[in-house]
Design a protein around this motif. Structure first.
Motif, PDB file in Angstrom:
ATOM      1  N   LEU A   1     -10.247  -6.820   7.159  1.00  0.00           N
ATOM      2  CA  LEU A   1      -8.795  -6.708   7.322  1.00  0.00           C
ATOM      3  C   LEU A   1      -8.078  -7.593   6.304  1.00  0.00           C
ATOM      4  O   LEU A   1      -7.073  -7.188   5.702  1.00  0.00           O
ATOM      5  CB  LEU A   1      -8.402  -7.109   8.746  1.00  0.00           C
ATOM      6  N   GLY A   2      -8.612  -8.793   6.099  1.00  0.00           N
ATOM      7  CA  GLY A   2      -8.040  -9.683   5.095  1.00  0.00           C
ATOM      8  C   GLY A   2      -8.155  -9.107   3.694  1.00  0.00           C
ATOM      9  O   GLY A   2      -7.250  -9.263   2.861  1.00  0.00           O
ATOM     10  N   THR A   3      -9.267  -8.427   3.427  1.00  0.00           N
ATOM     11  CA  THR A   3      -9.447  -7.775   2.127  1.00  0.00           C
ATOM     12  C   THR A   3      -8.370  -6.727   1.901  1.00  0.00           C
ATOM     13  O   THR A   3      -7.764  -6.649   0.819  1.00  0.00           O
ATOM     14  CB  THR A   3     -10.836  -7.110   2.051  1.00  0.00           C
ATOM     15  N   ILE A   4      -8.126  -5.931   2.934  1.00  0.00           N
ATOM     16  CA  ILE A   4      -7.086  -4.896   2.835  1.00  0.00           C
ATOM     17  C   ILE A   4      -5.730  -5.538   2.552  1.00  0.00           C
ATOM     18  O   ILE A   4      -4.975  -5.083   1.682  1.00  0.00           O
ATOM     19  CB  ILE A   4      -7.034  -4.067   4.134  1.00  0.00           C
ATOM     20  N   ALA A   5      -5.422  -6.609   3.283  1.00  0.00           N
ATOM     21  CA  ALA A   5      -4.135  -7.290   3.097  1.00  0.00           C
ATOM     22  C   ALA A   5      -3.990  -7.805   1.668  1.00  0.00           C
ATOM     23  O   ALA A   5      -2.926  -7.655   1.039  1.00  0.00           O
ATOM     24  CB  ALA A   5      -4.009  -8.436   4.099  1.00  0.00           C
ATOM     25  N   MET A   6      -5.054  -8.407   1.144  1.00  0.00           N
ATOM     26  CA  MET A   6      -5.015  -8.923  -0.229  1.00  0.00           C
ATOM     27  C   MET A   6      -4.807  -7.787  -1.237  1.00  0.00           C
ATOM     28  O   MET A   6      -4.045  -7.926  -2.205  1.00  0.00           O
ATOM     29  CB  MET A   6      -6.316  -9.665  -0.545  1.00  0.00           C
ATOM     30  N   LEU A   7      -5.480  -6.675  -1.020  1.00  0.00           N
ATOM     31  CA  LEU A   7      -5.340  -5.539  -1.934  1.00  0.00           C
ATOM     32  C   LEU A   7      -3.938  -4.942  -1.861  1.00  0.00           C
ATOM     33  O   LEU A   7      -3.381  -4.510  -2.880  1.00  0.00           O
ATOM     34  CB  LEU A   7      -6.390  -4.474  -1.609  1.00  0.00           C
ATOM     35  N   VAL A   8      -3.363  -4.919  -0.669  1.00  0.00           N
ATOM     36  CA  VAL A   8      -1.998  -4.405  -0.517  1.00  0.00           C
ATOM     37  C   VAL A   8      -1.015  -5.280  -1.287  1.00  0.00           C
ATOM     38  O   VAL A   8      -0.138  -4.777  -2.009  1.00  0.00           O
ATOM     39  CB  VAL A   8      -1.619  -4.325   0.979  1.00  0.00           C
ATOM     40  N   VAL A   9      -1.155  -6.591  -1.146  1.00  0.00           N
ATOM     41  CA  VAL A   9      -0.270  -7.500  -1.882  1.00  0.00           C
ATOM     42  C   VAL A   9      -0.482  -7.329  -3.386  1.00  0.00           C
ATOM     43  O   VAL A   9       0.476  -7.277  -4.166  1.00  0.00           O
ATOM     44  CB  VAL A   9      -0.511  -8.964  -1.464  1.00  0.00           C
ATOM     45  N   LEU A  10      -1.744  -7.231  -3.790  1.00  0.00           N
ATOM     46  CA  LEU A  10      -2.062  -7.041  -5.209  1.00  0.00           C
ATOM     47  C   LEU A  10      -1.391  -5.786  -5.754  1.00  0.00           C
ATOM     48  O   LEU A  10      -0.757  -5.818  -6.820  1.00  0.00           O
ATOM     49  CB  LEU A  10      -3.577  -6.938  -5.387  1.00  0.00           C
ATOM     50  N   GLY A  11      -1.535  -4.685  -5.021  1.00  0.00           N
ATOM     51  CA  GLY A  11      -0.933  -3.432  -5.471  1.00  0.00           C
ATOM     52  C   GLY A  11       0.574  -3.517  -5.565  1.00  0.00           C
ATOM     53  O   GLY A  11       1.187  -2.948  -6.485  1.00  0.00           O
ATOM     54  N   SER A  12       1.177  -4.246  -4.633  1.00  0.00           N
ATOM     55  CA  SER A  12       2.634  -4.401  -4.646  1.00  0.00           C
ATOM     56  C   SER A  12       3.085  -5.275  -5.809  1.00  0.00           C
ATOM     57  O   SER A  12       4.055  -4.957  -6.507  1.00  0.00           O
ATOM     58  CB  SER A  12       3.103  -5.008  -3.316  1.00  0.00           C
ATOM     59  N   VAL A  13       2.376  -6.382  -6.022  1.00  0.00           N
ATOM     60  CA  VAL A  13       2.730  -7.304  -7.102  1.00  0.00           C
ATOM     61  C   VAL A  13       2.628  -6.623  -8.467  1.00  0.00           C
ATOM     62  O   VAL A  13       3.476  -6.820  -9.346  1.00  0.00           O
ATOM     63  CB  VAL A  13       1.820  -8.555  -7.053  1.00  0.00           C
ATOM     64  N   MET A  14       1.589  -5.788  -8.628  1.00  0.00           N
ATOM     65  CA  MET A  14       1.361  -5.148  -9.919  1.00  0.00           C
ATOM     66  C   MET A  14       2.037  -3.783 -10.043  1.00  0.00           C
ATOM     67  O   MET A  14       2.020  -3.181 -11.120  1.00  0.00           O
ATOM     68  CB  MET A  14      -0.145  -5.006 -10.168  1.00  0.00           C
ATOM     69  N   GLY A  15       2.608  -3.304  -8.956  1.00  0.00           N
ATOM     70  CA  GLY A  15       3.264  -2.001  -8.999  1.00  0.00           C
ATOM     71  C   GLY A  15       2.303  -0.869  -9.304  1.00  0.00           C
ATOM     72  O   GLY A  15       2.616   0.036 -10.086  1.00  0.00           O
ATOM     73  N   LEU A  16       1.137  -0.900  -8.663  1.00  0.00           N
ATOM     74  CA  LEU A  16       0.111   0.104  -8.951  1.00  0.00           C
ATOM     75  C   LEU A  16       0.493   1.461  -8.375  1.00  0.00           C
ATOM     76  O   LEU A  16       1.231   1.555  -7.393  1.00  0.00           O
ATOM     77  CB  LEU A  16      -1.236  -0.360  -8.393  1.00  0.00           C
ATOM     78  N   GLY A  17      -0.073   2.504  -8.971  1.00  0.00           N
ATOM     79  CA  GLY A  17       0.298   3.871  -8.627  1.00  0.00           C
ATOM     80  C   GLY A  17      -0.414   4.429  -7.411  1.00  0.00           C
ATOM     81  O   GLY A  17      -1.207   3.754  -6.741  1.00  0.00           O
ATOM     82  N   TRP A  18      -0.157   5.704  -7.164  1.00  0.00           N
ATOM     83  CA  TRP A  18      -0.613   6.376  -5.945  1.00  0.00           C
ATOM     84  C   TRP A  18      -2.127   6.373  -5.781  1.00  0.00           C
ATOM     85  O   TRP A  18      -2.638   6.288  -4.663  1.00  0.00           O
ATOM     86  CB  TRP A  18      -0.097   7.815  -5.933  1.00  0.00           C
ATOM     87  N   SER A  19      -2.860   6.462  -6.886  1.00  0.00           N
ATOM     88  CA  SER A  19      -4.321   6.538  -6.775  1.00  0.00           C
ATOM     89  C   SER A  19      -4.898   5.260  -6.169  1.00  0.00           C
ATOM     90  O   SER A  19      -5.878   5.302  -5.415  1.00  0.00           O
ATOM     91  CB  SER A  19      -4.954   6.802  -8.143  1.00  0.00           C
ATOM     92  N   PHE A  20      -4.293   4.130  -6.497  1.00  0.00           N
ATOM     93  CA  PHE A  20      -4.751   2.864  -5.920  1.00  0.00           C
ATOM     94  C   PHE A  20      -4.547   2.867  -4.412  1.00  0.00           C
ATOM     95  O   PHE A  20      -5.439   2.463  -3.652  1.00  0.00           O
ATOM     96  CB  PHE A  20      -3.994   1.694  -6.557  1.00  0.00           C
ATOM     97  N   TRP A  21      -3.398   3.335  -3.977  1.00  0.00           N
ATOM     98  CA  TRP A  21      -3.100   3.312  -2.543  1.00  0.00           C
ATOM     99  C   TRP A  21      -3.979   4.289  -1.775  1.00  0.00           C
ATOM    100  O   TRP A  21      -4.383   4.009  -0.637  1.00  0.00           O
ATOM    101  CB  TRP A  21      -1.614   3.604  -2.323  1.00  0.00           C
ATOM    102  N   ILE A  22      -4.295   5.410  -2.384  1.00  0.00           N
ATOM    103  CA  ILE A  22      -5.226   6.348  -1.745  1.00  0.00           C
ATOM    104  C   ILE A  22      -6.601   5.695  -1.601  1.00  0.00           C
ATOM    105  O   ILE A  22      -7.250   5.784  -0.552  1.00  0.00           O
ATOM    106  CB  ILE A  22      -5.323   7.658  -2.555  1.00  0.00           C
ATOM    107  N   ALA A  23      -7.038   5.017  -2.665  1.00  0.00           N
ATOM    108  CA  ALA A  23      -8.346   4.358  -2.636  1.00  0.00           C
ATOM    109  C   ALA A  23      -8.394   3.264  -1.575  1.00  0.00           C
ATOM    110  O   ALA A  23      -9.387   3.131  -0.844  1.00  0.00           O
ATOM    111  CB  ALA A  23      -8.666   3.777  -4.011  1.00  0.00           C
ATOM    112  N   VAL A  24      -7.333   2.478  -1.477  1.00  0.00           N
ATOM    113  CA  VAL A  24      -7.294   1.413  -0.472  1.00  0.00           C
ATOM    114  C   VAL A  24      -7.285   2.008   0.934  1.00  0.00           C
ATOM    115  O   VAL A  24      -7.922   1.469   1.856  1.00  0.00           O
ATOM    116  CB  VAL A  24      -6.064   0.502  -0.694  1.00  0.00           C
TER     117      VAL A  24
END
Length: 289
Positions: free
Chosen positions: A221-244
């Protein structure tokens, strides 16, 4: 220098010592390093650097395995899962193990010369952790944390190899890597709980006891939270969010599988292996983002 059964050629025994016959453990170190390279480069890293990261991951993980087996040469024979390792079974001598470890570390050092100064210094800083991690299980209650921090160096080294610096986003990825590693390596340790308890060595699975599965769930769960923050900070696209999202579903399923108290030992290895594919799914999302 060598003593082994006639049925197995020396080169095959060395391959087993390096764990190259079991690629999951090698790939799972490479994955966070590749996450970092592609994120730091915003999807277009130099191909030579990608090659250095891949080869460096293989060399480093191989060296770590051999060093681990050297330290645990007298412990591994007492554990069902590890008793047939080349050094534990005396198929290879200590001298051979030391030589192989030195060669693997030497290959890693040569590859590190390609990197910039910061990345090279981070490589140097990681070496003591690689060498001393196996000792942690003898005195530290959660040795998997030491391994996780060592794993995290793959992120710091690879990211700084691209940018020459450590950024805020780097630390979010580092945190995700550390927590992910704590999760899947605790699962791996759950298979050895009885042997570890009998021998008197530590593991996160023993430390968390009956709550080991819950701890794994918290780490994921912590890994997911870190990845969500990472994606938000970097403004990553849809493919990242699908993968997460795919990773989150997979981790929730693994958590559900771990909840029963009586599980076949093979399940822990299967879940460990599944995390390789989860890692590659996230990598694909990063590349396409």
């Amino acid at each position: 220098m060598l003593s082994q059964p006639q049925s197995e050629p020396i080169w095959k025994t060395v391959i087993r010592l390096l764990r190259w016959d079991k690629p999951a453990g090698r790939l799972i170190l490479m994955i966070p390093a590749l996450w970092a390279v592609f994120l730091a480069a915003r999807g277009t890293p130099p191909l030579p650097l990608v090659g250095v990261v891949i080869l460096g991951s293989l060399a480093t993980s191989a060296a770590g395995c051999v060093v681990n087996d050297l330290w645990d040469r007298d412990i591994d024979p007492q554990v069902d899962r590890t008793q047939n390792r080349p050094l534990a079974s005396r198929a290879l001598s200590m001298t051979t193990g030391i030589v192989v470890a030195a060669v693997a570390l030497g290959c890693g050092a040569i590859l590190a010369l390609y990197l910039n100064t910061l990345s090279f210094l981070l490589c140097v800083a990681a070496v003591p952790l690689i060498i001393c991690y196996p000792l942690a299980k003898r005195f530290f209650p959660v040795p998997q944390l030491v391994l996780s921090i060592a794993w995290g160096f793959a992120v710091l080294i690879s990211w700084s190899a691209v940018t020459g610096s450590i950024e805020t986003a780097t630390w979010w990825l580092w945190g995700a890597t550390v927590l992910w590693t704590l999760g899947f390596d605790t699962v791996y340790a759950m298979a050895d709980r009885e042997d570890d308890r009998r021998i008197g060595i530590n593991s996160s699975a023993l430390f968390f006891g009956d709550y080991a599965a819950i701890a794994v769930g918290v780490f994921f769960l912590g890994t997911i939270a870190m990845l969500v923050v990472l994606g938000s900070v970097m403004g990553l696209g849809w493919s990242f969010w699908i993968a997460v999202t795919i990773a989150a579903i997979a981790w929730m399923w693994q958590f559900k599988q771990l909840m029963p108290t009586q599980l076949p030992p093979s399940l822990y290895g299967e879940i460990f292996g599944q995390n390789v594919w989860i890692g590659f799914a996230i990598l694909t999302g990063i590349i396409l983002a």
